[in-house]
Scaffold this active site. Structure first.
Site, PDB file in Angstrom:
ATOM      1  N   GLY A  30       6.282  -6.380   6.551  1.00  0.00           N
ATOM      2  CA  GLY A  30       5.369  -6.408   7.249  1.00  0.00           C
ATOM      3  C   GLY A  30       4.216  -8.120   7.680  1.00  0.00           C
ATOM      4  N   CYS A  31       3.986  -7.547   6.130  1.00  0.00           N
ATOM      5  CA  CYS A  31       2.534  -8.729   5.684  1.00  0.00           C
ATOM      6  C   CYS A  31       3.439 -10.479   6.603  1.00  0.00           C
ATOM      7  CB  CYS A  31       2.490  -8.348   4.470  1.00  0.00           C
ATOM      8  SG  CYS A  31       1.269  -7.468   4.042  1.00  0.00           S
ATOM      9  N   GLN A  32       2.657 -10.913   6.799  1.00  0.00           N
ATOM     10  CA  GLN A  32       2.935 -12.193   7.222  1.00  0.00           C
ATOM     11  C   GLN A  32       3.081 -13.157   6.271  1.00  0.00           C
ATOM     12  OE1 GLN A  32      -0.455 -14.695   9.303  1.00  0.00           O
ATOM     13  NE2 GLN A  32       0.870 -16.013   9.945  1.00  0.00           N
TER      14      GLN A  32
END
Length: 138
Positions: free
Chosen positions: A50-52
């Protein structure tokens, strides 16, 4: 030093800087000081989803304490995970599980990050606690 005391130390250090550019430079410098994470540990199962940016988190238990390692392909994200590692590395499992990680909100970093990067802070905190929870069940 307790987790709360380490959190306050981080907040006090960030308060020394006059503007957000200086604070970000400080956070980036924390990331640069993280111990090098071996490339063999940068696997899919260690990625924080979910982290960019790509953020890898490794955790090992020694007795009742957890030691964390992390890396990121982004300097600011690496600095952000370094904040958590600084506060939680080497702490007992139970203390990590009960730690209030909202100190990160008090840094003011979220207000100056893009929404996706701000969300990454929550994801990091969740994954760090999840790893501690996994160790507590052993």
């Amino acid at each position: 030093m307790s987790i709360a005391a380490k959190q306050q130390e981080v907040l006090d250090e960030l308060a020394l800087f006059q503007d957000w550019q200086e604070r970000y430079e400080y956070v980036i410098s924390l990331g640069k000081r993280l111990a090098e994470m071996d490339d063999s540990l940068k696997t899919e199962d260690r990625l924080i989803k979910g982290c960019q940016s790509q953020v890898w988190l490794e955790a090992n238990v020694d007795g009742d304490t957890i030691h964390y390692q992390a890396d990121s392909d982004s300097v600011i994200t690496k600095g952000m995970i370094a904040l958590f590692i600084r506060v939680l590395d080497g702490e007992p499992i139970d203390d990590i599980l009960t730690a209030d990680l909202s100190f990160i909100d008090k840094t003011g970093l979220k207000e100056h990050l893009a929404p996706t990067r701000a969300n990454a802070l929550n994801l990091m905190a969740t994954q760090i606690k999840q790893r501690a929870l996994e160790f507590s069940k052993r």
